[in-house]
Design a protein around this motif. Sequence first.
Motif, short mmCIF file in Angstrom:
data_model
loop_
_atom_site.label_atom_id
_atom_site.label_comp_id
_atom_site.label_asym_id
_atom_site.label_seq_id
_atom_site.Cartn_x
_atom_site.Cartn_y
_atom_site.Cartn_z
N UNK A 163 -21.34 0.08 9.89
CA UNK A 163 -21.37 0.84 8.75
C UNK A 163 -22.18 0.43 7.73
N UNK A 164 -22.09 -0.74 7.22
CA UNK A 164 -22.75 -1.56 6.26
C UNK A 164 -24.44 -1.41 6.50
N UNK A 165 -24.70 -1.22 7.76
CA UNK A 165 -26.06 -1.20 8.06
C UNK A 165 -26.64 0.25 7.84
N UNK A 166 -25.62 1.32 7.92
CA UNK A 166 -25.97 2.73 7.90
C UNK A 166 -25.92 3.10 6.55
N UNK A 167 -24.99 2.84 5.63
CA UNK A 167 -24.84 3.42 4.39
C UNK A 167 -24.48 2.21 3.47
N UNK A 168 -24.83 2.62 2.11
CA UNK A 168 -24.57 1.60 0.92
C UNK A 168 -23.20 1.18 0.65
N UNK A 169 -22.50 2.35 0.83
CA UNK A 169 -20.95 2.36 0.33
C UNK A 169 -20.10 2.21 1.57
N UNK A 170 -19.19 1.19 1.62
CA UNK A 170 -18.26 1.18 2.67
C UNK A 170 -16.97 0.71 2.24
N UNK A 171 -15.88 1.41 2.56
CA UNK A 171 -14.55 0.96 2.44
C UNK A 171 -13.87 0.60 3.73
N UNK A 186 -0.51 -12.81 5.71
CA UNK A 186 -1.41 -11.99 4.73
C UNK A 186 -2.38 -12.53 4.04
N UNK A 187 -1.98 -13.76 3.43
CA UNK A 187 -3.08 -14.37 2.80
C UNK A 187 -4.40 -14.81 3.56
N UNK A 188 -4.15 -15.04 4.68
CA UNK A 188 -5.46 -15.22 5.61
C UNK A 188 -5.93 -13.91 5.82
N UNK A 189 -5.57 -12.88 6.11
CA UNK A 189 -6.07 -11.60 6.24
C UNK A 189 -6.79 -11.22 4.97
N UNK A 190 -6.28 -11.47 3.82
CA UNK A 190 -6.61 -11.08 2.55
C UNK A 190 -8.23 -11.87 2.43
N UNK A 191 -7.79 -13.37 2.57
CA UNK A 191 -9.25 -14.06 2.65
C UNK A 191 -10.44 -13.28 3.49
N UNK A 192 -9.91 -12.97 4.50
CA UNK A 192 -11.12 -12.44 5.46
C UNK A 192 -11.54 -11.16 4.80
N UNK A 193 -10.72 -10.54 4.50
CA UNK A 193 -10.99 -8.97 3.88
C UNK A 193 -12.16 -9.28 2.82
N UNK A 194 -11.79 -10.13 1.97
CA UNK A 194 -12.71 -10.39 0.74
C UNK A 194 -13.64 -10.99 0.87
N UNK A 195 -13.93 -11.44 2.09
CA UNK A 195 -15.23 -12.20 2.41
C UNK A 195 -16.43 -11.23 3.24
N UNK A 196 -15.96 -10.20 3.33
CA UNK A 196 -16.92 -9.13 4.30
C UNK A 196 -17.51 -8.39 3.46
N UNK A 197 -17.81 -8.35 2.08
CA UNK A 197 -18.96 -7.68 1.33
C UNK A 197 -18.66 -6.20 0.93
N UNK A 198 -17.46 -5.82 1.11
CA UNK A 198 -17.38 -4.40 1.01
C UNK A 198 -17.08 -4.07 -0.48
N UNK A 199 -17.11 -3.10 -1.23
CA UNK A 199 -16.92 -2.90 -2.48
C UNK A 199 -15.85 -2.22 -2.84
N UNK A 200 -15.00 -1.80 -1.88
CA UNK A 200 -13.93 -1.00 -1.90
C UNK A 200 -12.98 -1.25 -0.54
N UNK A 201 -11.55 -1.64 -0.88
CA UNK A 201 -10.58 -1.98 0.18
C UNK A 201 -9.38 -0.90 -0.25
N UNK A 202 -8.67 -0.26 1.01
CA UNK A 202 -7.60 0.38 1.04
C UNK A 202 -6.55 -0.58 1.64
N UNK A 203 -5.37 -0.99 0.93
CA UNK A 203 -4.46 -1.95 1.34
C UNK A 203 -3.11 -1.54 1.29
#
Length: 391
Positions: A163-171, A186-203
Amino acid sequence: MASSAILADLNPQRTAKPLALYVHWPFCVSKCPYCDFNSHVRASIDQGEWCAALLADLAHEAALLPDHQLSSIFFGGGTPSLMAPETVEAIIAAARDHWPAASDLEVTLEANPNSAEAARFADLARAGVNRISLGLQSFDDKALAFLGRAHSATEGLRALEAAQSAVDRVSFDLIYALPGDNEAGWSASLDRALSLGTEHLSLYQLTIEPGTRFATMVARHDFEPLDADMSANLFEMTQERTARAGIPAYEISNHARPGAESRHNLAYWRYQDYAGIGPGAHGRRGGMRTVRHRKPENFLSAVARNGHGLSEEEFLEATEAAHEALVMGLRLSEGIAPAELADRLAVDRLLDEKAVQRLTGHGLLEWSGARLRTTAAGRLLLDSILAEIAA
């Protein structure tokens, strides 16, 4: 010098009201046990028939919504990444023909991380999609199995890369507060989510919706939902951690870097007009609520018979519209401007001022200039707050 009225006629986009378009694709490979959306499993789907039906439904709605500028298109479901890219392209092209489009038109498509669907991301981008919302749901295979997801954690991360290769904006979406969840996990999951370089997260916290398989399982005591105190702790952690990472909550469950918010969803929450086409789609058209037939076969029959899939059109009373606008607007971190909203909806009284004063004193609501918003503590009690403050 030309008058402003003449300039508006020469450039209708300058004064046209913004319009969001929602397109519902109702089909999934399988039904997730937590899902209460309008989704259906079918052995085969005639892409040509569905493309024609959606285009007819779109044309009907467009004829009733002149003088608008298209600000966003959102393909939701169901699993719209199962749509043929040619169908997506045809709908985007038709929408652009029906309305002038904003120069920064946002075109979002929800997608599952299955490998077969991820392989279509580049084709969907060429069709005009410029934002992908990916349903990862978890980084843990056991959690994915519990949630009934058809992909593995590894497959999900590969789909995110695609998805990140296909479009500029990914959530991407994650679901937390599952049975047995704790702060460390959940803290470990947040660490991973925040490391993946997306501009938007739905949690999203797991909720047990009536009529779902999970509701049946809870009634049978097959599992117990996470207790309320731990759920609240995880919610508070989520708000704090995302804010520190520069992706604060702009809505209860949605987090984005400034400027990367979902413009389509903001149209809902700010109570603007939006057109909804496809099975079960809702819309809001000039003070009227619109609803399409839910069952795919009934939708197709209605389009063949009437030229559209509408099952309901209902003008909202001003007080009902005001309550809906409150429900939507107070989900946002920006809150609402009560005086402006009351004027727009033509109601004399939007809020119970004594209740607002009391809840402000308790630290659940706060004023920021002319805007009223929930505090971090208030967001945990939003339903109760809304029940108290509505006039």
